[in-house]
Scaffold this motif. Structure first.
Motif, PDB file in Angstrom:
ATOM      1  N   MET A   1       0.811  -1.194   0.000  1.00  0.00           N
ATOM      2  CA  MET A   1       0.000   0.000   0.000  1.00  0.00           C
ATOM      3  C   MET A   1       0.854   1.258   0.000  1.00  0.00           C
ATOM      4  SD  MET A   1      -3.036   1.015  -0.071  1.00  0.00           S
ATOM      5  CE  MET A   1      -4.150   2.271   0.369  1.00  0.00           C
ATOM      6  N   LYS A   2       1.935   1.259   0.810  1.00  0.00           N
ATOM      7  CA  LYS A   2       2.810   2.419   0.862  1.00  0.00           C
ATOM      8  C   LYS A   2       3.487   2.656  -0.482  1.00  0.00           C
ATOM      9  CE  LYS A   2       3.891   2.476   5.759  1.00  0.00           C
ATOM     10  NZ  LYS A   2       4.947   2.469   6.757  1.00  0.00           N
ATOM     11  N   LYS A   3       3.833   1.561  -1.139  1.00  0.00           N
ATOM     12  CA  LYS A   3       4.499   1.692  -2.436  1.00  0.00           C
ATOM     13  C   LYS A   3       3.552   2.301  -3.461  1.00  0.00           C
ATOM     14  CE  LYS A   3       7.445  -0.731  -5.622  1.00  0.00           C
ATOM     15  NZ  LYS A   3       8.226  -1.914  -5.881  1.00  0.00           N
ATOM     16  N   ALA A   4       2.285   1.902  -3.449  1.00  0.00           N
ATOM     17  CA  ALA A   4       1.301   2.462  -4.379  1.00  0.00           C
ATOM     18  C   ALA A   4       1.087   3.944  -4.112  1.00  0.00           C
ATOM     19  CB  ALA A   4      -0.016   1.709  -4.266  1.00  0.00           C
ATOM     20  N   LEU A   5       1.047   4.332  -2.839  1.00  0.00           N
ATOM     21  CA  LEU A   5       0.898   5.743  -2.479  1.00  0.00           C
ATOM     22  C   LEU A   5       2.110   6.548  -2.935  1.00  0.00           C
ATOM     23  CD1 LEU A   5      -0.808   7.875  -1.038  1.00  0.00           C
ATOM     24  CD2 LEU A   5       0.343   7.240   1.079  1.00  0.00           C
ATOM     25  N   HIS A   6       3.280   5.974  -2.762  1.00  0.00           N
ATOM     26  CA  HIS A   6       4.517   6.637  -3.192  1.00  0.00           C
ATOM     27  C   HIS A   6       4.521   6.828  -4.717  1.00  0.00           C
ATOM     28  CE1 HIS A   6       8.669   7.892  -2.956  1.00  0.00           C
ATOM     29  NE2 HIS A   6       8.991   6.998  -3.874  1.00  0.00           N
ATOM     30  N   ILE A   7       4.077   5.824  -5.443  1.00  0.00           N
ATOM     31  CA  ILE A   7       4.020   5.920  -6.908  1.00  0.00           C
ATOM     32  C   ILE A   7       3.022   7.003  -7.328  1.00  0.00           C
ATOM     33  CG2 ILE A   7       3.309   4.695  -9.000  1.00  0.00           C
ATOM     34  CD1 ILE A   7       4.531   2.155  -7.703  1.00  0.00           C
ATOM     35  N   CYS A   8       1.867   7.062  -6.671  1.00  0.00           N
ATOM     36  CA  CYS A   8       0.865   8.092  -6.983  1.00  0.00           C
ATOM     37  C   CYS A   8       1.406   9.490  -6.713  1.00  0.00           C
ATOM     38  CB  CYS A   8      -0.402   7.866  -6.171  1.00  0.00           C
ATOM     39  SG  CYS A   8      -1.366   6.454  -6.718  1.00  0.00           S
ATOM     40  N   ARG A   9       2.111   9.653  -5.591  1.00  0.00           N
ATOM     41  CA  ARG A   9       2.713  10.959  -5.273  1.00  0.00           C
ATOM     42  C   ARG A   9       3.724  11.359  -6.341  1.00  0.00           C
ATOM     43  NH1 ARG A   9       4.077  10.488   1.122  1.00  0.00           N
ATOM     44  NH2 ARG A   9       1.933  10.527   1.857  1.00  0.00           N
ATOM     45  N   ASN A  10       4.532  10.403  -6.760  1.00  0.00           N
ATOM     46  CA  ASN A  10       5.527  10.704  -7.787  1.00  0.00           C
ATOM     47  C   ASN A  10       4.873  11.099  -9.104  1.00  0.00           C
ATOM     48  OD1 ASN A  10       7.711  10.321  -6.122  1.00  0.00           O
ATOM     49  ND2 ASN A  10       8.077   8.214  -6.787  1.00  0.00           N
ATOM     50  N   ILE A  11       3.817  10.401  -9.477  1.00  0.00           N
ATOM     51  CA  ILE A  11       3.113  10.725 -10.719  1.00  0.00           C
ATOM     52  C   ILE A  11       2.537  12.135 -10.642  1.00  0.00           C
ATOM     53  CG2 ILE A  11       1.072  10.162 -12.105  1.00  0.00           C
ATOM     54  CD1 ILE A  11       1.691   7.193 -11.489  1.00  0.00           C
ATOM     55  N   PHE A  13       3.557  14.597  -8.697  1.00  0.00           N
ATOM     56  CA  PHE A  13       4.679  15.532  -8.666  1.00  0.00           C
ATOM     57  C   PHE A  13       5.215  15.784 -10.073  1.00  0.00           C
ATOM     58  CE2 PHE A  13       9.223  16.411  -8.424  1.00  0.00           C
ATOM     59  CZ  PHE A  13       9.248  17.495  -7.554  1.00  0.00           C
ATOM     60  N   VAL A  14       5.427  14.722 -10.827  1.00  0.00           N
ATOM     61  CA  VAL A  14       5.938  14.858 -12.196  1.00  0.00           C
ATOM     62  C   VAL A  14       4.931  15.605 -13.067  1.00  0.00           C
ATOM     63  CG1 VAL A  14       6.558  13.559 -14.280  1.00  0.00           C
ATOM     64  CG2 VAL A  14       7.474  12.873 -12.079  1.00  0.00           C
ATOM     65  N   PHE A  15       3.640  15.295 -12.921  1.00  0.00           N
ATOM     66  CA  PHE A  15       2.611  15.991 -13.697  1.00  0.00           C
ATOM     67  C   PHE A  15       2.601  17.487 -13.381  1.00  0.00           C
ATOM     68  CE2 PHE A  15      -1.711  17.657 -14.100  1.00  0.00           C
ATOM     69  CZ  PHE A  15      -1.902  17.470 -15.465  1.00  0.00           C
ATOM     70  N   ALA A  16       2.663  17.840 -12.093  1.00  0.00           N
ATOM     71  CA  ALA A  16       2.624  19.251 -11.697  1.00  0.00           C
ATOM     72  C   ALA A  16       3.852  20.009 -12.200  1.00  0.00           C
ATOM     73  CB  ALA A  16       2.511  19.367 -10.184  1.00  0.00           C
ATOM     74  N   THR A  17       5.037  19.440 -11.997  1.00  0.00           N
ATOM     75  CA  THR A  17       6.248  20.142 -12.420  1.00  0.00           C
ATOM     76  C   THR A  17       6.353  20.217 -13.944  1.00  0.00           C
ATOM     77  OG1 THR A  17       7.538  18.104 -12.175  1.00  0.00           O
ATOM     78  CG2 THR A  17       7.542  19.639 -10.312  1.00  0.00           C
ATOM     79  N   THR A  18       5.933  19.173 -14.642  1.00  0.00           N
ATOM     80  CA  THR A  18       5.949  19.187 -16.105  1.00  0.00           C
ATOM     81  C   THR A  18       4.951  20.220 -16.636  1.00  0.00           C
ATOM     82  OG1 THR A  18       6.598  16.870 -16.169  1.00  0.00           O
ATOM     83  CG2 THR A  18       5.697  17.785 -18.187  1.00  0.00           C
ATOM     84  N   SER A  19       3.792  20.314 -16.012  1.00  0.00           N
ATOM     85  CA  SER A  19       2.791  21.302 -16.420  1.00  0.00           C
ATOM     86  C   SER A  19       3.322  22.728 -16.231  1.00  0.00           C
ATOM     87  CB  SER A  19       1.503  21.131 -15.618  1.00  0.00           C
ATOM     88  OG  SER A  19       0.940  19.882 -15.842  1.00  0.00           O
ATOM     89  N   LEU A  20       3.991  22.970 -15.108  1.00  0.00           N
ATOM     90  CA  LEU A  20       4.554  24.302 -14.868  1.00  0.00           C
ATOM     91  C   LEU A  20       5.651  24.631 -15.878  1.00  0.00           C
ATOM     92  CD1 LEU A  20       4.688  24.281 -10.989  1.00  0.00           C
ATOM     93  CD2 LEU A  20       3.477  25.945 -12.402  1.00  0.00           C
ATOM     94  N   HIS A  52       9.007  21.881  -0.803  1.00  0.00           N
ATOM     95  CA  HIS A  52       8.072  21.497   0.247  1.00  0.00           C
ATOM     96  C   HIS A  52       7.151  20.342  -0.114  1.00  0.00           C
ATOM     97  CE1 HIS A  52       9.014  24.960   2.788  1.00  0.00           C
ATOM     98  NE2 HIS A  52       9.128  25.629   1.666  1.00  0.00           N
ATOM     99  N   GLY A  53       7.198  19.879  -1.355  1.00  0.00           N
ATOM    100  CA  GLY A  53       6.278  18.833  -1.783  1.00  0.00           C
ATOM    101  C   GLY A  53       5.054  19.445  -2.440  1.00  0.00           C
ATOM    102  N   LEU A  54       4.259  18.596  -3.048  1.00  0.00           N
ATOM    103  CA  LEU A  54       3.133  19.061  -3.849  1.00  0.00           C
ATOM    104  C   LEU A  54       2.079  19.788  -3.029  1.00  0.00           C
ATOM    105  CD1 LEU A  54       2.013  19.136  -6.696  1.00  0.00           C
ATOM    106  CD2 LEU A  54       0.945  16.936  -6.272  1.00  0.00           C
ATOM    107  N   PHE A  55       1.674  19.237  -1.903  1.00  0.00           N
ATOM    108  CA  PHE A  55       0.599  19.842  -1.121  1.00  0.00           C
ATOM    109  C   PHE A  55       1.030  21.166  -0.485  1.00  0.00           C
ATOM    110  CE2 PHE A  55      -1.840  20.316   2.836  1.00  0.00           C
ATOM    111  CZ  PHE A  55      -3.103  20.465   2.289  1.00  0.00           C
ATOM    112  N   ARG A  56       2.094  21.137   0.302  1.00  0.00           N
ATOM    113  CA  ARG A  56       2.549  22.365   0.976  1.00  0.00           C
ATOM    114  C   ARG A  56       3.049  23.405  -0.028  1.00  0.00           C
ATOM    115  NH1 ARG A  56       5.308  18.785   5.165  1.00  0.00           N
ATOM    116  NH2 ARG A  56       3.732  18.620   6.765  1.00  0.00           N
ATOM    117  N   GLY A  57       3.714  22.952  -1.067  1.00  0.00           N
ATOM    118  CA  GLY A  57       4.197  23.882  -2.089  1.00  0.00           C
ATOM    119  C   GLY A  57       3.067  24.578  -2.807  1.00  0.00           C
TER     120      GLY A  57
END
Length: 91
Positions: A1-11, A13-20, A52-57
């Motif tokens: 479960m933690k690994k799936a959450l980590h993968i979702c966070r990475n996806i 993060f990559v989507f947000a930074t690529t969009s910017l 700071h990460g996606l949420f706090r940033g």
């Protein structure tokens, strides 16, 4: 479960930074210069997410306020120290 959450966070993060980065390279040059800050709003958001990460940033990266130089605050790293090493007396 933690690994799936980590993968979702990475996806996300990559989507947000690529969009910017896409916005900065392809859309921003077509618009009139309107940002009152240094770094620009999109650059600030990118730096805030990386620091700071996606949420706090995302919370930090809002354009409301004044103008001028507004650097991204550094994240406070929480480190757990070994309690045995904190009060070690060396006589």
């Amino acid at each position: 479960m933690k690994k799936a959450l980590h993968i979702c966070r990475n996806i996300l993060f990559v989507f947000a930074t690529t969009s910017l980065r896409f916005y900065k390279k392809w859309i921003s040059p077509l618009l009139p210069h309107a940002c009152r800050y240094t770094p620009t709003c999109s650059e600030y958001m990118l730096q805030a997410i990386q620091e700071h990460g996606l949420f706090r940033g995302s919370i930090l990266g809002n354009p409301w306020g004044g103008s001028g130089y507004d650097p991204v605050p550094l994240a406070q790293k929480q480190t757990k120290q070994n309690p045995r090493l904190q009060n070690k007396d060396t006589d």
